[in-house]
Scaffold this motif. Structure first.
Motif, PDB file in Angstrom:
ATOM      1  N   GLU A 247       0.817  -1.218   0.000  1.00  0.00           N
ATOM      2  CA  GLU A 247       0.000   0.000   0.000  1.00  0.00           C
ATOM      3  C   GLU A 247       0.851   1.268   0.000  1.00  0.00           C
ATOM      4  OE1 GLU A 247      -3.534   2.103   2.682  1.00  0.00           O
ATOM      5  OE2 GLU A 247      -2.734   0.148   3.239  1.00  0.00           O
ATOM      6  N   LYS A 248       1.842   1.331   0.856  1.00  0.00           N
ATOM      7  CA  LYS A 248       2.661   2.542   0.986  1.00  0.00           C
ATOM      8  C   LYS A 248       3.441   2.836  -0.289  1.00  0.00           C
ATOM      9  CE  LYS A 248       6.312   2.331   3.576  1.00  0.00           C
ATOM     10  NZ  LYS A 248       7.186   2.230   4.772  1.00  0.00           N
ATOM     11  N   GLU A 249       4.110   1.824  -0.840  1.00  0.00           N
ATOM     12  CA  GLU A 249       4.968   2.041  -2.013  1.00  0.00           C
ATOM     13  C   GLU A 249       4.157   2.368  -3.268  1.00  0.00           C
ATOM     14  OE1 GLU A 249       7.362  -0.277   0.900  1.00  0.00           O
ATOM     15  OE2 GLU A 249       5.334  -0.470   0.100  1.00  0.00           O
ATOM     16  N   VAL A 250       2.985   1.732  -3.397  1.00  0.00           N
ATOM     17  CA  VAL A 250       2.153   2.023  -4.565  1.00  0.00           C
ATOM     18  C   VAL A 250       1.600   3.444  -4.494  1.00  0.00           C
ATOM     19  CG1 VAL A 250       0.010   1.413  -5.762  1.00  0.00           C
ATOM     20  CG2 VAL A 250       1.570  -0.387  -4.992  1.00  0.00           C
ATOM     21  N   SER A 251       1.164   3.875  -3.306  1.00  0.00           N
ATOM     22  CA  SER A 251       0.624   5.234  -3.160  1.00  0.00           C
ATOM     23  C   SER A 251       1.693   6.289  -3.430  1.00  0.00           C
ATOM     24  CB  SER A 251       0.034   5.423  -1.753  1.00  0.00           C
ATOM     25  OG  SER A 251       1.047   5.351  -0.765  1.00  0.00           O
ATOM     26  N   ARG A 252       2.948   5.966  -3.140  1.00  0.00           N
ATOM     27  CA  ARG A 252       4.051   6.897  -3.391  1.00  0.00           C
ATOM     28  C   ARG A 252       4.600   6.773  -4.811  1.00  0.00           C
ATOM     29  NH1 ARG A 252       7.755   5.850   2.047  1.00  0.00           N
ATOM     30  NH2 ARG A 252       6.352   6.824   3.570  1.00  0.00           N
ATOM     31  N   LYS A 253       4.040   5.845  -5.597  1.00  0.00           N
ATOM     32  CA  LYS A 253       4.483   5.583  -6.978  1.00  0.00           C
ATOM     33  C   LYS A 253       5.917   5.077  -7.022  1.00  0.00           C
ATOM     34  CE  LYS A 253       1.309   9.025  -8.914  1.00  0.00           C
ATOM     35  NZ  LYS A 253       0.251   8.001  -9.102  1.00  0.00           N
ATOM     36  N   GLU A 254       6.332   4.414  -5.943  1.00  0.00           N
ATOM     37  CA  GLU A 254       7.649   3.771  -5.934  1.00  0.00           C
ATOM     38  C   GLU A 254       7.586   2.399  -6.598  1.00  0.00           C
ATOM     39  OE1 GLU A 254       8.996   5.777  -1.660  1.00  0.00           O
ATOM     40  OE2 GLU A 254       8.519   3.654  -1.793  1.00  0.00           O
ATOM     41  N   LEU A 255       6.389   1.827  -6.657  1.00  0.00           N
ATOM     42  CA  LEU A 255       6.143   0.559  -7.328  1.00  0.00           C
ATOM     43  C   LEU A 255       4.840   0.678  -8.112  1.00  0.00           C
ATOM     44  CD1 LEU A 255       6.985  -1.895  -4.389  1.00  0.00           C
ATOM     45  CD2 LEU A 255       8.402  -1.492  -6.419  1.00  0.00           C
ATOM     46  N   ALA A 256       4.682  -0.153  -9.130  1.00  0.00           N
ATOM     47  CA  ALA A 256       3.475  -0.097  -9.962  1.00  0.00           C
ATOM     48  C   ALA A 256       2.864  -1.488 -10.073  1.00  0.00           C
ATOM     49  CB  ALA A 256       3.812   0.437 -11.350  1.00  0.00           C
ATOM     50  N   ILE A 257       1.541  -1.533 -10.201  1.00  0.00           N
ATOM     51  CA  ILE A 257       0.806  -2.793 -10.283  1.00  0.00           C
ATOM     52  C   ILE A 257       0.607  -3.201 -11.741  1.00  0.00           C
ATOM     53  CG2 ILE A 257      -1.344  -3.962  -9.668  1.00  0.00           C
ATOM     54  CD1 ILE A 257       0.437  -3.167  -7.296  1.00  0.00           C
ATOM     55  N   ILE A 258       0.668  -4.501 -11.992  1.00  0.00           N
ATOM     56  CA  ILE A 258       0.318  -5.074 -13.291  1.00  0.00           C
ATOM     57  C   ILE A 258      -0.890  -5.986 -13.084  1.00  0.00           C
ATOM     58  CG2 ILE A 258       1.054  -6.523 -15.219  1.00  0.00           C
ATOM     59  CD1 ILE A 258       3.952  -5.838 -14.500  1.00  0.00           C
ATOM     60  N   GLU A 259      -1.980  -5.738 -13.774  1.00  0.00           N
ATOM     61  CA  GLU A 259      -3.138  -6.619 -13.724  1.00  0.00           C
ATOM     62  C   GLU A 259      -2.996  -7.691 -14.783  1.00  0.00           C
ATOM     63  OE1 GLU A 259      -7.057  -4.954 -13.501  1.00  0.00           O
ATOM     64  OE2 GLU A 259      -6.271  -3.034 -12.757  1.00  0.00           O
ATOM     65  N   VAL A 260      -3.174  -8.943 -14.379  1.00  0.00           N
ATOM     66  CA  VAL A 260      -3.019 -10.072 -15.304  1.00  0.00           C
ATOM     67  C   VAL A 260      -4.383 -10.730 -15.494  1.00  0.00           C
ATOM     68  CG1 VAL A 260      -1.809 -12.219 -15.784  1.00  0.00           C
ATOM     69  CG2 VAL A 260      -0.681 -10.418 -14.439  1.00  0.00           C
ATOM     70  N   GLU A 261      -4.828 -10.786 -16.741  1.00  0.00           N
ATOM     71  CA  GLU A 261      -6.139 -11.353 -17.038  1.00  0.00           C
ATOM     72  C   GLU A 261      -6.212 -12.821 -16.609  1.00  0.00           C
ATOM     73  OE1 GLU A 261      -6.599 -10.819 -21.213  1.00  0.00           O
ATOM     74  OE2 GLU A 261      -6.712  -8.626 -21.106  1.00  0.00           O
ATOM     75  N   GLY A 262      -7.261 -13.131 -15.876  1.00  0.00           N
ATOM     76  CA  GLY A 262      -7.472 -14.522 -15.463  1.00  0.00           C
ATOM     77  C   GLY A 262      -6.660 -14.970 -14.272  1.00  0.00           C
ATOM     78  N   LEU A 263      -5.758 -14.121 -13.777  1.00  0.00           N
ATOM     79  CA  LEU A 263      -4.928 -14.492 -12.628  1.00  0.00           C
ATOM     80  C   LEU A 263      -5.636 -14.066 -11.342  1.00  0.00           C
ATOM     81  CD1 LEU A 263      -2.198 -15.745 -11.780  1.00  0.00           C
ATOM     82  CD2 LEU A 263      -1.248 -13.420 -11.779  1.00  0.00           C
ATOM     83  N   GLU A 264      -6.360 -15.011 -10.758  1.00  0.00           N
ATOM     84  CA  GLU A 264      -7.093 -14.723  -9.521  1.00  0.00           C
ATOM     85  C   GLU A 264      -6.201 -15.040  -8.334  1.00  0.00           C
ATOM     86  OE1 GLU A 264      -9.964 -13.282  -9.505  1.00  0.00           O
ATOM     87  OE2 GLU A 264     -10.263 -13.379 -11.672  1.00  0.00           O
ATOM     88  N   LEU A 265      -5.823 -14.013  -7.627  1.00  0.00           N
ATOM     89  CA  LEU A 265      -4.859 -14.198  -6.540  1.00  0.00           C
ATOM     90  C   LEU A 265      -5.437 -13.861  -5.166  1.00  0.00           C
ATOM     91  CD1 LEU A 265      -1.580 -12.865  -8.185  1.00  0.00           C
ATOM     92  CD2 LEU A 265      -2.258 -15.232  -7.795  1.00  0.00           C
ATOM     93  N   GLU A 266      -6.752 -14.012  -5.026  1.00  0.00           N
ATOM     94  CA  GLU A 266      -7.321 -13.895  -3.678  1.00  0.00           C
ATOM     95  C   GLU A 266      -7.108 -15.220  -2.973  1.00  0.00           C
ATOM     96  OE1 GLU A 266     -11.089 -11.682  -2.304  1.00  0.00           O
ATOM     97  OE2 GLU A 266     -11.722 -13.780  -2.452  1.00  0.00           O
ATOM     98  N   ARG A 267      -6.533 -15.177  -1.814  1.00  0.00           N
ATOM     99  CA  ARG A 267      -6.191 -16.416  -1.116  1.00  0.00           C
ATOM    100  C   ARG A 267      -6.748 -16.413   0.295  1.00  0.00           C
ATOM    101  NH1 ARG A 267       0.157 -15.638   0.685  1.00  0.00           N
ATOM    102  NH2 ARG A 267      -0.033 -13.480   1.381  1.00  0.00           N
ATOM    103  N   GLN A 268      -6.795 -17.605   0.854  1.00  0.00           N
ATOM    104  CA  GLN A 268      -7.308 -17.784   2.207  1.00  0.00           C
ATOM    105  C   GLN A 268      -6.146 -17.886   3.184  1.00  0.00           C
ATOM    106  OE1 GLN A 268     -10.892 -18.314   3.079  1.00  0.00           O
ATOM    107  NE2 GLN A 268      -9.900 -17.643   4.970  1.00  0.00           N
ATOM    108  N   PHE A 269      -6.244 -17.163   4.298  1.00  0.00           N
ATOM    109  CA  PHE A 269      -5.344 -17.392   5.417  1.00  0.00           C
ATOM    110  C   PHE A 269      -5.990 -18.437   6.327  1.00  0.00           C
ATOM    111  CE2 PHE A 269      -3.502 -12.795   5.308  1.00  0.00           C
ATOM    112  CZ  PHE A 269      -2.658 -13.173   4.281  1.00  0.00           C
ATOM    113  N   TYR A 270      -5.139 -19.170   7.073  1.00  0.00           N
ATOM    114  CA  TYR A 270      -5.649 -20.233   7.924  1.00  0.00           C
ATOM    115  C   TYR A 270      -5.112 -20.113   9.349  1.00  0.00           C
ATOM    116  CZ  TYR A 270      -6.788 -22.325   3.416  1.00  0.00           C
ATOM    117  OH  TYR A 270      -7.279 -22.540   2.153  1.00  0.00           O
TER     118      TYR A 270
END
Length: 298
Positions: A247-270
């Motif tokens: 969150e911090k680095e993206v808001s500061r534009k130090e890093l950028a996000i790439i959206e990948v079609e079909g790549l569902e990366l929501e995961r469960q913690f246990y």
């Protein structure tokens, strides 16, 4: 020699009252039972503790030596009873917790501090490591509860869904794919900065990427999110981490996000426990607290 608390209680009552009959009333026993217990104590110690003066019993030198020790022992016993019978007792002591890296650093550390601030007699000893090490710690009874990002298939462990998280693919802001939505094939041949073996983040991403035939090429691997982010900032390649860490680095534009079609990366913690270990009230209270605290925080 097995001196009992009952014998010490009767001895102290006789010493304070000077009479067996009165001491019997104080300890709620009959006079014969009180006299017998006192005789048994003297027999076990092989020493007379009282001298009879008229109708009263007075401590002799041996009895005077025993009285302060007996009183101290009875006071300690009372303290133990009070400690473990009070409502605060259930939320006292040390709770050993293990958590994998993302959960530990971004969720459990804050939760542990807040819990201990609310319950000042409790201490949460939090060990932050990777998923495999958390499972091992619970199996070896070093941790009462564990929180993991990856799968646990060990039949000795009880696994419960706990919290959800989303992974994000990211890159240097100057990367040609920065900020774009791309097909999985666009990432073929790209170098990646990965988490170490045993990481839940790594295992989940590789499984999802292989399903889309992305064929990620591992160039570096590091055991902490900070090291991975620093490598990406230096242009070492693409990476994937929890959105909690970015969150911090993206808001500061130090890093950028790439959206990948079909790549569902929501995961469960246990949340994991050893099946043969009964959860303590302190552990149950901590789990309930974390559920509310994290839901509010996120």
């Amino acid at each position: 020699m097995r001196i009992t608390l009952k014998q010490l209680t009767i001895f102290e009552a006789v010493a304070r009252s000077g009479q067996v009959a009165r001491a019997a009333e104080m300890v709620n026993l009959s006079a014969p039972a009180t006299s017998m217990a006192l005789s048994e104590l003297e027999s076990q110690l092989d020493a007379r503790l009282f001298e009879r003066v008229g109708n009263r019993l007075r401590l002799n030198s041996q009895g005077s030596l025993l009285l302060p020790l007996a009183t101290e022992a009875l006071q300690k016993f009372d303290q133990i009873e009070h400690l473990f019978s009070s409502p605060e007792a259930e939320l006292s002591g040390t709770l050993n917790v293990s958590a994998s890296s993302t959960i530990g650093n971004y969720l459990m550390a804050k939760s542990s501090v807040a819990f201990c601030q609310q319950h000042t007699s409790a201490l949460v000893d939090l060990d932050i490591t990777n998923t495999l090490a958390v499972i091992k710690s619970v199996l070896e009874f070093r941790s009462e509860v564990g929180f993991i990002e990856g799968q646990c298939l060990d039949s000795r462990i009880r696994v419960e869904a706990w919290h959800k998280d989303k992974l994000l693919v990211f890159c240097h802001p100057a990367h040609p794919l920065a900020g774009q939505r791309v097909a999985p094939q666009a990432l073929k041949g790209q170098p990646w900065v990965m988490r170490e073996e045993g990481s839940g983040t790594r295992d989940y991403f590789i499984s999802s990427a292989q399903a889309l035939d992305m064929q990620p090429i591992e160039r570096f691997n590091f055991s902490t999110p900070d090291a991975i982010k620093q490598a990406v900032k230096q242009g070492a390649g693409l990476a994937v981490l929890s959105e909690l860490t970015l969150e911090k680095e993206v808001s500061r534009k130090e890093l950028a996000i790439i959206e990948v079609e079909g790549l569902e990366l929501e995961r469960q913690f246990y949340r994991i426990h050893h099946k043969s270990r009964k959860s303590t009230p302190l552990c149950d209270a901590f789990i309930d607290f974390c559920r509310s605290f994290i839901n509010v925080a996120t």
